[in-house]
Design an enzyme around this catalytic site. Structure first.
Site, PDB file in Angstrom:
ATOM      1  N   ASP A 177      50.456  32.249  47.237  1.00 17.06           N
ATOM      2  CA  ASP A 177      50.572  33.367  48.167  1.00 17.06           C
ATOM      3  C   ASP A 177      51.962  33.952  47.976  1.00 17.06           C
ATOM      4  OD1 ASP A 177      48.805  34.146  50.915  1.00 17.06           O
ATOM      5  OD2 ASP A 177      50.885  34.845  50.915  1.00 17.06           O
ATOM      6  N   ARG A 236      56.391  43.853  64.185  1.00 17.13           N
ATOM      7  CA  ARG A 236      56.586  42.735  63.249  1.00 17.13           C
ATOM      8  C   ARG A 236      58.021  42.636  62.728  1.00 17.13           C
ATOM      9  NH1 ARG A 236      51.274  42.281  59.440  1.00 17.13           N
ATOM     10  NH2 ARG A 236      49.747  41.852  61.074  1.00 17.13           N
TER      11      ARG A 236
HETATM   12  C1  LIG Z   1      44.208  38.333  55.148  1.00 12.98           C
HETATM   13  S1  LIG Z   1      44.977  37.031  54.245  1.00 12.98           S
HETATM   14  C2  LIG Z   1      43.564  36.366  53.379  1.00 12.98           C
HETATM   15  C3  LIG Z   1      43.620  34.858  53.293  1.00 12.98           C
HETATM   16  C4  LIG Z   1      42.430  34.206  52.597  1.00 12.98           C
HETATM   17  N1  LIG Z   1      42.347  34.609  51.215  1.00 12.98           N
HETATM   18  C5  LIG Z   1      41.145  34.511  53.309  1.00 12.98           C
HETATM   19  O1  LIG Z   1      40.355  35.322  52.847  1.00 12.98           O
HETATM   20  O2  LIG Z   1      40.907  33.916  54.372  1.00 12.98           O
HETATM   21  C6  LIG Z   1      45.833  37.919  52.946  1.00 12.98           C
HETATM   22  C7  LIG Z   1      46.905  37.086  52.250  1.00 12.98           C
HETATM   23  O3  LIG Z   1      47.333  37.807  51.083  1.00 12.98           O
HETATM   24  C8  LIG Z   1      48.718  37.584  50.918  1.00 12.98           C
HETATM   25  N2  LIG Z   1      49.294  38.659  50.079  1.00 12.98           N
HETATM   26  C9  LIG Z   1      49.529  39.947  50.401  1.00 12.98           C
HETATM   27  N3  LIG Z   1      50.080  40.602  49.373  1.00 12.98           N
HETATM   28  C10 LIG Z   1      50.184  39.705  48.360  1.00 12.98           C
HETATM   29  C11 LIG Z   1      50.689  39.781  47.033  1.00 12.98           C
HETATM   30  N4  LIG Z   1      51.206  40.909  46.534  1.00 12.98           N
HETATM   31  N5  LIG Z   1      50.635  38.667  46.270  1.00 12.98           N
HETATM   32  C12 LIG Z   1      50.121  37.511  46.756  1.00 12.98           C
HETATM   33  N6  LIG Z   1      49.651  37.375  48.013  1.00 12.98           N
HETATM   34  C13 LIG Z   1      49.679  38.464  48.807  1.00 12.98           C
HETATM   35  C14 LIG Z   1      49.268  37.571  52.349  1.00 12.98           C
HETATM   36  O4  LIG Z   1      50.505  36.921  52.425  1.00 12.98           O
HETATM   37  C15 LIG Z   1      48.151  36.860  53.099  1.00 12.98           C
HETATM   38  O5  LIG Z   1      48.417  35.489  53.248  1.00 12.98           O
END
Ligand SMILES: C[S@@+](CC[C@H](N)C(=O)[O-])C[C@H]1O[C@@H](n2cnc3c(N)ncnc32)[C@H](O)[C@@H]1O
Length: 273
Positions: free
Chosen positions: A138, A39
């Site tokens: 996000d 990545r």
């Molecule tokens: C696996 S995706 C889940 C997306 C959606 N909530 C779902 O369940 O389909 C996790 C998301 O969390 C975000 N994320 C990770 N760490 C974060 C943080 N500290 N604050 C806000 N968002 C975060 C990532 O960028 C990613 O888009």
């Protein structure tokens, strides 16, 4: 480690894990070194660097690179109406009263989740002008850009029903063949903002929320961070408001004001601050 295009030592990997944890709360397991390598490789290539140690030095000296670093390492897997039972529960909850509502989708990734919420809202209120405010956040600026555009491949949209696709999406033609786009009436129901959940600045999020979706992101955080966040989520919710968690996320034993009311759905107890 095997021979690779870029020099990547165990020490580099440990540093990446520590920086990511400190800046995004994300805990990467010991086995994720290949993932980190693949990545971040594109950043090294773009910057014409040959060693991860040089990249880490660059990251330290260039504050703006942190965004690329975090964007590169987040996992953004999502889909329309993922864990569909949540949207049935949301529909029932929204249909109880015609009162104005506020909904926060706290890790919205590329937008499929929050547009699924918006579609559910439109169906529940029978209107494209419901008295509902929907905020999606996000940490990752790339996914927010994509979510803002609301353009998806036909493949991504294949999990939608025929009726939803017809009602809520325009089908691309000519150069846009193979894509669908969220119709403006649905798009305008959602406001997107960048928010790092582990920062203390949640001022862009209103209080007295009716609903919080925070799914499949807590799994990346340690238990202490999860408990702290749940405390703050509960404070943002109004009494009786709903918290939707991911399918493998623990809530009830980390926060006593959130009571289980269904499969990974929790309700804020009345009488808690
Ligand atoms: C696996 S995706 C889940 C997306 C959606 N909530 C779902 O369940 O389909 C996790 C998301 O969390 C975000 N994320 C990770 N760490 C974060 C943080 N500290 N604050 C806000 N968002 C975060 C990532 O960028 C990613 O888009």
């Amino acid at each position: 480690m095997e021979h690779r295009e870029f020099e990547f030592t165990a020490n580099d990997f440990d540093k990446v894990r520590a920086i990511l944890h400190q800046n995004a709360g994300i805990c990467l397991g010991q086995s994720k070194d290949s993932m980190v390598y693949s990545r971040l490789s594109r950043r090294l290539r773009a910057l014409n660097l040959s060693r991860f140690s040089d990249y880490l030095a660059y990251l330290e000296g260039n504050h703006g690179e942190m965004e690329n670093f975090i964007n590169g390492l987040t996992t953004n897997l999502t889909s329309f109406f993922r864990e569909s039972h949540h949207f049935d529960t949301l529909n029932t909850y929204l249909s109880l009263t015609r009162e104005p509502k506020r909904i926060w989708c706290a890790a919205s990734s590329t937008g499929e989740e929050v547009y699924s919420i918006a579609m559910t809202v439109v169906k529940a209120y029978g209107s494209f002008e419901p008295p509902v405010e929907i905020i999606a956040t996000d940490i990752d600026s790339n996914v927010l850009l994509k979510a803002n555009q609301g353009i998806y491949t036909d493949d991504t949209a294949s999990s939608l029903t025929y009726d939803d696709k017809k009602r809520f999406f325009h089908k691309g033609t000519g150069n846009n063949k193979g894509f669908v786009r969220v119709i403006p009436e649905l798009r305008k129901l959602v406001s997107f903002k960048q928010l790092n959940l582990i920062n203390n600045q949640w001022s862009c999020i209103p209080s007295n929320l009716d609903v919080i979706f925070c799914r499949n992101v807590m799994i990346y955080f340690d238990k202490t961070t999860q408990a702290q966040l749940l405390h703050r989520f509960a404070q943002k919710l109004k009494n009786g408001g709903l918290y939707f968690a991911g399918h493998s996320e623990t809530v009830a034993n980390l926060n006593s004001s959130l009571i289980s009311v269904g499969r990974t759905v929790y309700q804020k107890r009345s009488g808690t601050p």
